[in-house]
Design a protein around this motif. Structure first.
Motif, PDB file in Angstrom:
ATOM      1  N   TRP A  92       0.852  -1.204   0.000  1.00 33.23           N
ATOM      2  CA  TRP A  92       0.000   0.000   0.000  1.00 33.23           C
ATOM      3  C   TRP A  92       0.878   1.240   0.000  1.00 33.23           C
ATOM      4  N   HIS A 105     -14.228   0.250   3.433  1.00 34.22           N
ATOM      5  CA  HIS A 105     -14.496  -1.140   3.022  1.00 34.22           C
ATOM      6  C   HIS A 105     -14.215  -2.099   4.167  1.00 34.22           C
ATOM      7  N   ASP A 107     -12.267  -5.895   4.532  1.00 35.33           N
ATOM      8  CA  ASP A 107     -11.361  -6.759   3.762  1.00 35.33           C
ATOM      9  C   ASP A 107     -12.047  -8.035   3.290  1.00 35.33           C
ATOM     10  N   TRP A 122      -0.642  -4.925   9.231  1.00 31.33           N
ATOM     11  CA  TRP A 122      -0.182  -3.849   8.345  1.00 31.33           C
ATOM     12  C   TRP A 122       1.174  -3.403   8.860  1.00 31.33           C
ATOM     13  N   HIS A 187      -5.841  -5.756  12.162  1.00 27.22           N
ATOM     14  CA  HIS A 187      -7.284  -5.483  12.114  1.00 27.22           C
ATOM     15  C   HIS A 187      -8.068  -6.692  11.615  1.00 27.22           C
ATOM     16  N   HIS A 193     -12.969   0.230   7.435  1.00 28.52           N
ATOM     17  CA  HIS A 193     -11.830   1.155   7.481  1.00 28.52           C
ATOM     18  C   HIS A 193     -11.612   1.833   6.133  1.00 28.52           C
ATOM     19  N   SER A 195      -8.608   5.013   4.211  1.00 25.63           N
ATOM     20  CA  SER A 195      -7.467   5.886   4.485  1.00 25.63           C
ATOM     21  C   SER A 195      -7.495   7.051   3.509  1.00 25.63           C
ATOM     22  N   ARG A 204       4.404   7.169   1.962  1.00 23.69           N
ATOM     23  CA  ARG A 204       3.910   6.274   3.015  1.00 23.69           C
ATOM     24  C   ARG A 204       3.766   4.883   2.406  1.00 23.69           C
TER      25      ARG A 204
END
Ligand SMILES: O=C(O)CCC(=O)C(=O)O
Length: 275
Positions: A92, A105, A107, A122, A187, A193, A195, A204
Motif C-alpha cells: 500500500w 471497506h 477486507d 499492516w 485489524h 476502514h 485511508s 507512506r
C-alpha cells in the motif's frame, strides 16, 4: 498463554476489531526494506501500486523474512491460533502529496473465506502518521458482519476493485491507526476502514499481510494458493506457495505471475456470482 500480545490488547481486538501500534522492527530495518522495494521499482520503471502490488512475498526474500518473522507471527498466533497460512499480501504505497486513498471497506468482501477469521497485519516500511493518510477505522464495526459494497471507478482509489461500502455505518466516531516505520497494526477482516490522501512530505508505504488459520477455506470455485507460514495444515484447502530464493529471479517471477493470476480469477469469479 499469549506469545506477544497482552491480555488487554487481545480484549481490545475482540471489542474494537483492531490493535495499534505493535512494536516489531527497528526503524533502520524498515528503512532498509523500503530501499529494497524502491530500488526494484526504479529498476523496473514501475511503482508497486494498484495493479502491481499483489503478493511480493513470492518475489523477494526480504518480504518472505517479514511474513515469517516471530515479531509478527507471535501476535497473529495470539489471535488466530498456531497453524497459520498467508492468504494474501498487498503493498500500500501513497506518494507524498498525492491523491491516492482507500475507500471505506471491509477486507472480507472479496476473499470468500469460511469461517471468516482472517486478520491483517499492516507492517509499516515508513512512518504512517495521520497526516500521511494512515488507516482510519470504525471501532467495533467488525461485529456488524459482512456489509454490502459497490464498485466505483476512481484511479486514485488504491483498492483493486474500487470497492466501497454501500450501506450507512455510523462514522461519527472513528479512530486513526498511526504507526511508525517498523511497527505494525492488526485489524479484523470485518472492520470498516479507509485511508485518506497523504499530505505529508514523505512517501507512506505499508505491507498488508492477510493471515488465516489453516482450517479456513476459500469457498470460490477456483482453488488458490496460500503459504503455510507457521504450524501444521491438516486440511489441504490451498495449493502451497514457493518461497523466493533470489530477488525477483525468473522462477520467482513465474510462480508469482501464476499465483496472482489464480487469485485474480478467484476474485473475478466472485464478481460473476454476484452480478
Ligand atoms: O494502506 C491503506 O491505506 C489501506 C490498507 C487496507 O485497507 C488494508 O490493509 O486492509
Amino acid at each position: 498463554m499469549a506469545k506477544k500480545l497482552t491480555e488487554s490488547q487481545i480484549a481490545a481486538y475482540e471489542h474494537d476489531g483492531y490493535i495499534c501500534p505493535v512494536d516489531a522492527f527497528s526503524t533502520q530495518q524498515a528503512t532498509e526494506w523500503r530501499s529494497q522495494l524502491e530500488s526494484f521499482e526504479r529498476a523496473e520503471g514501475q511503482k508497486m501500486t494498484r495493479g502491481h502490488n499483489f503478493k511480493p512475498h513470492l518475489l523477494f526474500p526480504w518480504v518472505d523474512e517479514i511474513v515469517h518473522s516471530p515479531e509478527v507471527l507471535d501476535a497473529v498466533e495470539d489471535l488466530i491460533g498456531p497453524d497459520i497460512r498467508l492468504f494474501h499480501l498487498t503493498v500500500w504505497p501513497k506518494d507524498a502529496h498525492s491523491g491516492a486513498y482507500v475507500s471505506w471497506h471491509q477486507d472480507a468482501t472479496y476473499f470468500a473465506l469460511d469461517p471468516i477469521c482472517h486478520v491483517t497485519a499492516w507492517v509499516a516500511l515508513t512512518d504512517a502518521p495521520v497526516e500521511a493518510g494512515c488507516m482510519e477505522v470504525v471501532p467495533g464495526s467488525h461485529k456488524l458482519g459482512q456489509l454490502r459494497h459497490a464498485e466505483m471507478q476512481d484511479p486514485e482509489n488504491l483498492l483493486s476493485r474500487g470497492q466501497a461500502l454501500a450501506v450507512d455505518v455510523d462514522r461519527t466516531k472513528t479512530a486513526f491507526m498511526p504507526v511508525k516505520a517498523g511497527q505494525f497494526s492488526l485489524h479484523h477482516t470485518h472492520l470498516v476502514h479507509n485511508s485518506r490522501p497523504n499530505k505529508s512530505n514523505d512517501r507512506r508505504i505499508g505491507l498488508g499481510i492477510s493471515y488465516i488459520p489453516t482450517h479456513a477455506r476459500c469457498t470460490a470455485a477456483n482453488r488458490v494458493t496460500a503459504m503455510l507460514v507457521r504450524g501444521r495444515d491438516n486440511y489441504g484447502h490451498f495449493d502451497e506457495e514457493r518461497r523466493p530464493e533470489a530477488n525477483a529471479g525468473p522462477e520467482e517471477r513465474a510462480f508469482h505471475a501464476r499465483a496472482v493470476a489464480t487469485f485474480r480469477d478467484m476474485n473475478a469469479s466472485l464478481n460473476r456470482k454476484s452480478a
